[in-house]
Design an enzyme around this catalytic site. Structure first.
Site, PDB file in Angstrom:
ATOM      1  N   CYS A   1      -2.980   7.669   6.750  1.00 50.81           N
ATOM      2  CA  CYS A   1      -2.376   8.754   5.988  1.00 50.81           C
ATOM      3  C   CYS A   1      -2.842  10.125   6.470  1.00 50.81           C
ATOM      4  CB  CYS A   1      -2.689   8.591   4.501  1.00 50.81           C
ATOM      5  SG  CYS A   1      -2.165   6.989   3.853  1.00 50.81           S
TER       6      CYS A   1
ATOM      7  N   CYS B   1       1.594   8.234   6.468  1.00 51.43           N
ATOM      8  CA  CYS B   1       1.371   6.881   6.985  1.00 51.43           C
ATOM      9  C   CYS B   1       2.623   6.184   7.517  1.00 51.43           C
ATOM     10  CB  CYS B   1       0.656   6.010   5.960  1.00 51.43           C
ATOM     11  SG  CYS B   1       1.562   5.786   4.430  1.00 51.43           S
TER      12      CYS B   1
ATOM     13  N   GLU C   1     -11.451  12.603  -9.892  1.00 47.39           N
ATOM     14  CA  GLU C   1     -10.324  12.884  -8.994  1.00 47.39           C
ATOM     15  C   GLU C   1      -9.225  13.651  -9.735  1.00 47.39           C
ATOM     16  OE1 GLU C   1      -9.466  12.676  -5.980  1.00 47.39           O
ATOM     17  OE2 GLU C   1     -10.622  11.153  -4.924  1.00 47.39           O
TER      18      GLU C   1
ATOM     19  N   CYS D   1       3.317  12.119   2.499  1.00 49.68           N
ATOM     20  CA  CYS D   1       2.251  11.367   3.166  1.00 49.68           C
ATOM     21  C   CYS D   1       2.612  11.242   4.644  1.00 49.68           C
ATOM     22  CB  CYS D   1       2.082   9.978   2.548  1.00 49.68           C
ATOM     23  SG  CYS D   1       0.486   9.239   2.966  1.00 49.68           S
TER      24      CYS D   1
ATOM     25  N   TYR E   1      10.370  -0.185  -9.440  1.00 49.85           N
ATOM     26  CA  TYR E   1      11.492  -0.790  -8.716  1.00 49.85           C
ATOM     27  C   TYR E   1      12.423  -1.528  -9.673  1.00 49.85           C
ATOM     28  CZ  TYR E   1       8.364   0.355  -4.912  1.00 49.85           C
ATOM     29  OH  TYR E   1       7.552   1.045  -4.059  1.00 49.85           O
TER      30      TYR E   1
ATOM     31  N   LYS F   1      -5.519   7.023  -6.963  1.00 49.76           N
ATOM     32  CA  LYS F   1      -4.802   6.018  -6.180  1.00 49.76           C
ATOM     33  C   LYS F   1      -5.838   5.080  -5.557  1.00 49.76           C
ATOM     34  CE  LYS F   1      -1.676   5.309  -2.318  1.00 49.76           C
ATOM     35  NZ  LYS F   1      -0.754   5.907  -1.359  1.00 49.76           N
TER      36      LYS F   1
ATOM     37  N   SER G   1       4.790  -2.032  -5.620  1.00 50.60           N
ATOM     38  CA  SER G   1       5.588  -3.110  -5.033  1.00 50.60           C
ATOM     39  C   SER G   1       5.062  -4.503  -5.377  1.00 50.60           C
ATOM     40  CB  SER G   1       5.649  -2.923  -3.518  1.00 50.60           C
ATOM     41  OG  SER G   1       4.339  -2.855  -2.976  1.00 50.60           O
TER      42      SER G   1
ATOM     43  N   ARG H   1       4.257  -1.986   2.183  1.00 51.53           N
ATOM     44  CA  ARG H   1       3.920  -1.734   3.593  1.00 51.53           C
ATOM     45  C   ARG H   1       4.857  -2.483   4.522  1.00 51.53           C
ATOM     46  NH1 ARG H   1      -2.666  -1.280   3.094  1.00 51.53           N
ATOM     47  NH2 ARG H   1      -2.577   0.409   1.545  1.00 51.53           N
TER      48      ARG H   1
ATOM     49  N   ARG I   1      -7.566   1.374   4.221  1.00 52.94           N
ATOM     50  CA  ARG I   1      -7.515   2.718   3.645  1.00 52.94           C
ATOM     51  C   ARG I   1      -8.711   3.006   2.727  1.00 52.94           C
ATOM     52  NH1 ARG I   1      -2.660   3.578   5.659  1.00 52.94           N
ATOM     53  NH2 ARG I   1      -0.713   2.699   4.817  1.00 52.94           N
TER      54      ARG I   1
ATOM     55  N   LYS J   1      -2.249   4.860  -9.952  1.00 51.00           N
ATOM     56  CA  LYS J   1      -1.532   3.890  -9.133  1.00 51.00           C
ATOM     57  C   LYS J   1      -2.507   2.876  -8.552  1.00 51.00           C
ATOM     58  CE  LYS J   1       0.991   3.684  -4.865  1.00 51.00           C
ATOM     59  NZ  LYS J   1       1.312   4.330  -3.649  1.00 51.00           N
TER      60      LYS J   1
HETATM   61  C1  PBG Z   1       2.027   6.063   1.020  1.00 55.96           C
HETATM   62  C2  PBG Z   1       2.342   5.235  -0.176  1.00 55.96           C
HETATM   63  C3  PBG Z   1       2.060   3.886  -0.440  1.00 55.96           C
HETATM   64  C4  PBG Z   1       2.681   3.586  -1.646  1.00 55.96           C
HETATM   65  C5  PBG Z   1       3.290   4.751  -2.103  1.00 55.96           C
HETATM   66  N1  PBG Z   1       3.054   5.774  -1.195  1.00 55.96           N
HETATM   67  C6  PBG Z   1       1.386   2.862   0.382  1.00 55.96           C
HETATM   68  C7  PBG Z   1      -0.040   2.935   0.701  1.00 55.96           C
HETATM   69  O1  PBG Z   1      -0.798   3.787   0.235  1.00 55.96           O
HETATM   70  O2  PBG Z   1      -0.419   2.103   1.519  1.00 55.96           O
HETATM   71  C8  PBG Z   1       2.694   2.226  -2.308  1.00 55.96           C
HETATM   72  C9  PBG Z   1       3.849   1.965  -3.204  1.00 55.96           C
HETATM   73  C10 PBG Z   1       4.056   0.541  -3.580  1.00 55.96           C
HETATM   74  O3  PBG Z   1       3.286  -0.370  -3.236  1.00 55.96           O
HETATM   75  O4  PBG Z   1       5.058   0.301  -4.267  1.00 55.96           O
HETATM   76  N2  PBG Z   1       0.700   6.412   1.181  1.00 55.96           N
END
Ligand code: PBG
Length: 329
Positions: free
Chosen positions: A130, A122, A233, A120, A313, A195, A274, A205, A217, A248
């Site tokens: 991104c 970002c 998708e 990615c 995690y 996603k 996260s 973030r 986003r 996700k």
């Molecule tokens: C990058 C990305 C993100 C996450 C994984 N790859 C953040 C986003 O899309 O803003 C999130 C992972 C997480 O929250 O644990 N694009």
């Protein structure tokens, strides 16, 4: 005859029998542990909103990765924070970029650990989006070439699998073509196919310093209200050559995981993000719920929904619990 005739409780009475009839198991071999790499030496920066997680310089990351492998966790997914950000996120596809360095170091130290990379821009772009930004909007097609370069540079560094998370249309095809042209025919793509534009990415973030500097986003990540669109998708990514598809976040999207598993004949990964980690950690800390049980229940639910692979995690915490329980037997 005494009623009821069938008493489901019979199979629940004894712990050993409960275990024998358990339908879903949480095994270490299905887990992927996310890690964050930073430039420098000898630094371990705790991530405030993700207790127990750190931003690590490559020398420190290598130490942790030995532990991860030693615990029996089969795979890591690597994220990086660049030295400098620019509008085109150039460190993302630099030979000596932070993730490329981390991949090389990890593969040198523990060659058997699977190394997955997040593809990615970002974390690397000054605007935090991104993709390439023109006139205040994120442009799809000019981004594809950059993503393909990121993926190839990760493969060159030794990544075992690349995982595009940008949600640009057509990126799986662009990455597959570029990998094949560079002779990485055997490098699989795990596509973040469904996603969602989720509030649950908040702590990440902070960890990856990747918040968009304007807007959000929603013009590229999916609307949380949509399920049919997720199937569309996934179908597109499969057509374009995705080897694995991902849903996700995980916990709020168990229905999507379940449909993905049932409707496509492919392995499905789920990213327990996260925010899912932070919620359980925070409530556990406050004594509002039992952290260990909540963790195991949440991850088991994600597997029960149909995820073959769970990115979490909590991977090391799960390893500790399973190890302890083995000791008890
Ligand atoms: C990058 C990305 C993100 C996450 C994984 N790859 C953040 C986003 O899309 O803003 C999130 C992972 C997480 O929250 O644990 N694009």
């Amino acid at each position: 005859m005494a009623h009821p005739v069938f008493r489901p409780r019979r199979l629940r009475e004894k712990a050993l029998l409960r275990t024998m009839v358990r339908e879903t198991r949480l095994d270490l071999q299905d887990l992927v542990y996310p890690m964050f790499a930073i430039h420098g030496r000898g630094v371990r920066e705790p991530i405030g909103s993700m207790p127990g997680q750190y931003r690590l310089t490559v020398d420190e990351l290598v130490k942790d990765v030995k532990d991860v492998a030693g615990m029996g966790i089969p795979a890591v997914i690597l994220f990086g924070l660049p030295e400098e950000k620019d509008p085109r996120g150039s460190e993302a596809y630099a030979d000596d970029g932070i993730v490329q360095q981390a991949v090389r170091a990890v593969k040198d130290t523990v060659p058997d650990l699977l190394v997955i990379t997040d593809v990615c821009l970002c974390q690397y772009t000054s605007h935090g989006h991104c993709g390439v930004v023109e006139n205040g909007s994120v442009k799809n097609d000019p981004t594809l070439d950059l993503l393909a370069r990121v993926a190839v540079s990760h493969a060159e560094a030794g990544a075992d699998m690349v995982a595009p998370s940008d949600m640009m249309d057509g990126r799986v095809a662009a990455i597959r073509e570029a990998l094949d042209d560079a002779n990485y025919l055997e490098t699989p793509i795990m596509a973040y196919s469904a996603k969602y534009a989720s509030a649950f990415y908040g702590p990440f973030r902070e960890a990856a310093d990747s918040s968009p500097q304007f807007g959000d986003r929603r013009s590229y990540q999916m609307d949380p209200a949509n399920a049919l669109e997720a199937m569309r998708e996934i179908a597109l990514d499969v057509d374009e050559g995705a080897d694995l598809v991902m849903v996700k976040p995980a916990l709020a999207y168990l229905d999507i995981i379940s449909r993905a598993k049932n409707e496509f004949g492919l392995p499905v990964a789920a990213y327990s993000v996260s925010g899912e980690y932070a919620m359980i950690k925070a409530a556990g800390k406050l004594g509002w719920l039992d952290e260990e049980r909540a963790m195991l229940e949440a991850l088991t639910a994600i597997r029960r929904a149909g995820a073959d692979i769970v990115i979490t995690y909590f991977a090391k915490d799960v390893a500790r619990v399973l190890e302890r329980d083995r000791g008890l037997r």
